[in-house]
Design an enzyme around this catalytic site. Sequence first.
Site, PDB file in Angstrom:
ATOM      1  N   CYS A  16     -13.846  -2.127   0.186  1.00 42.22           N
ATOM      2  CA  CYS A  16     -13.115  -2.972  -0.764  1.00 42.22           C
ATOM      3  C   CYS A  16     -13.495  -4.442  -0.691  1.00 42.22           C
ATOM      4  CB  CYS A  16     -11.608  -2.804  -0.582  1.00 42.22           C
ATOM      5  SG  CYS A  16     -10.955  -3.438   0.991  1.00 42.22           S
TER       6      CYS A  16
ATOM      7  N   HIS B 272      -6.680  -4.606   2.367  1.00 42.62           N
ATOM      8  CA  HIS B 272      -7.286  -4.164   1.119  1.00 42.62           C
ATOM      9  C   HIS B 272      -7.370  -5.343   0.148  1.00 42.62           C
ATOM     10  CE1 HIS B 272      -8.693  -1.561  -1.967  1.00 42.62           C
ATOM     11  NE2 HIS B 272      -7.609  -1.652  -2.710  1.00 42.62           N
TER      12      HIS B 272
ATOM     13  N   ASP C 183      -9.375  -2.454  -9.643  1.00 42.94           N
ATOM     14  CA  ASP C 183      -9.754  -2.091  -8.283  1.00 42.94           C
ATOM     15  C   ASP C 183     -10.947  -1.136  -8.337  1.00 42.94           C
ATOM     16  OD1 ASP C 183      -9.925  -1.473  -5.612  1.00 42.94           O
ATOM     17  OD2 ASP C 183      -7.810  -0.976  -5.368  1.00 42.94           O
TER      18      ASP C 183
END
Length: 263
Positions: A76, A114, A129
């Site tokens: 991420c 994250h 995302d």
Amino acid sequence: MNNTCDSISPQVQAYLDRIGYEGPIDGSAEVLAALQECHLHTVPYENLDILNRTPLSLEREALYDKIVMRHRGGYCFELNALFGWLLRELGYTVTDFVARFWRDETDTPPKRRHHVLQVEAEGQLYLCDAGVGGIVPRRPIRMIEQVEHPQGEECYKLERDAEFGWMLLELHRGQWRRLYSFTEEPQLPKDFLMASFWCEHAPDSIFTKEAMLAMRTREGRNTVAGQEFRIFSGKDVHCFTPQTPEAYDEALLTYFGIPLASR
């Protein structure tokens, strides 16, 4: 925000080619959704550098070289950092947030580990995302409470939590369960360094244990857990374990587009 992007730099065009996007560039929500979906279908989530003890860099130039030029993926902090850069170059207003990942977490509340993006398109705010290995929204989620977002066989919604801020929920076997949460404190690139360092080096980090790869496909998704490849197509899954390093590398290229020379 600019509604059009009159000139695209060679770097941006190479990124668009990398993710296979050939549509218009007009700053719309539909284009934003198409960009995210293309990204999820072409850029794998993977932790191979961590396993190989190759130091990670969150500098934009290093991420661009790894993901665009060498056809690698990342996790991420890498994927959403570079995807956010692309969206800004295309005229979108992007804000970076740090999130707590709740799915399958036994130590609750989970730590912040994250990276997610808030993106403005056509006067509306969306959660974007491109940096999760598990099943997550393939298209942006409009940031409005309690609105359900069906996406194929999946369904998501956002709600507000008094302690943890925005909470993304997924419908799982008829029940809503927490996926991840985030507050609206904008993060600078340097704010992700410590969380990424922990994920890269901590003995109890899941990223240091075994290979984790995932990428959506038009038929389903491809994943790796340790040595086992799992190829999902509709309701079918084909599992296999390559028996040699050469076969493993060939499977990485076949199912994730990761060439041996890039690692």
